[in-house]
Design an enzyme around this catalytic site. Sequence first.
Site, PDB file in Angstrom:
ATOM      1  N   LYS A 117     -11.597  16.259   4.406  1.00 33.80           N
ATOM      2  CA  LYS A 117     -11.188  17.620   4.080  1.00 33.80           C
ATOM      3  C   LYS A 117     -10.665  18.243   5.370  1.00 33.80           C
ATOM      4  CE  LYS A 117     -13.137  22.206   3.264  1.00 33.80           C
ATOM      5  NZ  LYS A 117     -14.208  23.016   2.672  1.00 33.80           N
ATOM      6  N   GLY A 123     -17.410  31.548   2.118  1.00 31.81           N
ATOM      7  CA  GLY A 123     -18.713  32.193   2.128  1.00 31.81           C
ATOM      8  C   GLY A 123     -18.697  33.659   1.750  1.00 31.81           C
ATOM      9  N   ALA A 163     -13.723  27.496  -1.639  1.00 36.57           N
ATOM     10  CA  ALA A 163     -14.048  28.694  -0.863  1.00 36.57           C
ATOM     11  C   ALA A 163     -13.856  29.986  -1.655  1.00 36.57           C
ATOM     12  CB  ALA A 163     -13.234  28.789   0.418  1.00 36.57           C
ATOM     13  N   GLY A 164     -14.764  30.915  -1.405  1.00 39.82           N
ATOM     14  CA  GLY A 164     -14.638  32.259  -1.946  1.00 39.82           C
ATOM     15  C   GLY A 164     -15.368  32.501  -3.245  1.00 39.82           C
ATOM     16  N   ASN A 193     -20.146  25.705  -1.904  1.00 40.78           N
ATOM     17  CA  ASN A 193     -21.308  25.449  -1.060  1.00 40.78           C
ATOM     18  C   ASN A 193     -22.216  26.678  -1.023  1.00 40.78           C
ATOM     19  OD1 ASN A 193     -23.200  24.889   0.954  1.00 40.78           O
ATOM     20  ND2 ASN A 193     -21.762  23.962   2.318  1.00 40.78           N
ATOM     21  N   THR A 194     -21.753  27.740  -0.328  1.00 38.17           N
ATOM     22  CA  THR A 194     -22.607  28.912  -0.117  1.00 38.17           C
ATOM     23  C   THR A 194     -23.169  29.508  -1.411  1.00 38.17           C
ATOM     24  OG1 THR A 194     -21.266  29.347   1.828  1.00 38.17           O
ATOM     25  CG2 THR A 194     -22.739  31.098   1.132  1.00 38.17           C
TER      26      THR A 194
END
Lengths: 314, 285
Positions: free
Chosen positions: A106, A167, A193-194, A215-216
């Site tokens: 990535k 995040g 993301a986001g 992830n987050t």
Amino acid sequence: MTYTMNTEHDPLVIGGVRLASRFFLGTGRFPSPAVLQEALTASKAEVVTFAVRRVNLDFAEDDSVLQHFADRKLTYLPNTSGASSAEEAVRIARLARAAGLGNWIKVEISANPRTLLPDPIETLKATEQLAAEGFVVLPYTSDDPILCKRLEEAGAAAVMPGGAPIGSGLGILNPYNIGLIAEDANVPIIVDAGIGSAGDVVQAMELGADGILVNTPVAKAVDPVAMAYAIRLAVEAGRASYLAGRIPKRRYASASSEQAGVSPLSGSDPLSASALRQSEADAYAHEAAVTMAQNMRTHQSSPEALRGEEKGLV
Amino acid sequence: MGKPNITFRLYAITGENYHPGRSMVSVMEQAIRGGADIIQLRAKDTSKRELLAQAYALRELTRRYDVPLLINDHIDVALAAEADGVHLGQEDLPLAEARRILGEDRIIGISTHNIAQALEAQAGGADYIGVGPVYPTGTKPGRQAVTTDYVREAAAQVRIPFVAIGGITLDNVDAVLEAGATRICAVSAIVGSDQPAETARAFKQRIRAYNAHGASASSLKQVLINGRQEWTDAVTIAGLVEQYGLGAKRIVVELNGVILAREAWLHTSVDEGAKLELVHFVGGG
């Protein structure tokens, strides 16, 4: 008979790997390795991301995330986080590949510490070079349709536009762009993301994304394992909804119950037939304006379906 | 058999109260794996029977790793368990008596708290002395710390091996080494650590680094690992990686900017001034 979605006929293929799950899970910031394990199980993710970092010379045992995955069959997607140029990203990619866990990478090149937004120029350069070196390159990029196309042309195996900064949990800030990107792509689009929660995931998938990387939102949820499960369902729901094809948006109501044969209360004045016809006409008049066909893109294997949908819009 | 040589650098002492729930043998094994190269069994409030049982267990362990085992105070237990020697305090059996009983083949170490005691032990034939407590310590409550001043005196005047002891942790070990100690003893810092092996390894690394400054004729090389100045006597990259306990880990080595395949570790030498990056995978999105 119960309906089940046949993922056999709707696989996601990246770099020659056939994936049954469209949920890519990041492994950072979990409260503990045990929670990460449980969340991974709940997610049914088959692709996991991680970062490349210096070994702690004093405490080698606070070690490698890999020890927790030893008995799972996963595709590893190391990232180049920490890189701020193509050169640095290429170096990290080579280090990751030298670990002997495959050749996926990535590309993540952040130039701004506050937003962590990807540097488009460097990302494109790194993608080009790494693809030439035989990597399966999945660049994390901004949600610019032209840039995403350029990354595809540079050899990306999949393109990963962000919905919002990493995040931030702000969701899909520009659904129009994500929809366009998905519509135009010839490689899988993974929204990375986001994302904040399962709702954003459904939206991304309905916009035509082929998968999501999260992830987050999982790691920092109050209950990470439950959120991993929720997002797994959201990915499936969003995908199924996208494939099922949504109805066009209309300005006015369209009765779901048959109009004819309404038995009026004696003395009352039911909706006249001409009034009903008028409301139908209004609805069609507004349709073109309000429908910004969020998901014109259908699965790549069926261009007919795509044309069909376009026809339906006009 | 001859006296075991006492080239130790990191001296670990047992302290069962510091690791409730973990066995003494497993904790000491961790310490040895991290680089402790001499072990002392000390257990003040334990019955002699119990102490003997512990001595047998540690004897078995230390033989396996070829590390000397000393017993605190109890000469009889040392003899019964075939330990390599004893460590005695100022109130224990006098050195001369202990030597008469134990003979020349066993190690006798003496605790000292000032330079006069140190020189007396040296003259009396001690194999090494303890210098401390350098800092206040829970294992010797109420005893006045001798501070690094005494370490400095010992470094200047004592000719037999001396080991600094007492309240030494990774946070203050540099000051002790700076004062001239070349051997360090730790109790709670190692056996009270959640990761005794890693803590021991960190101590060993600090000791190695300071010893390198003093001994120009040594075989130690200065290298830069992950941006940190380190000293190593490793000959090959494989040996170096092993010194950090990373041999079995999935790490990647970059030597002077070039990735070094694992197969090449054994055949690649560690040269003075080498720049190494050791990386691995951590959680990330």
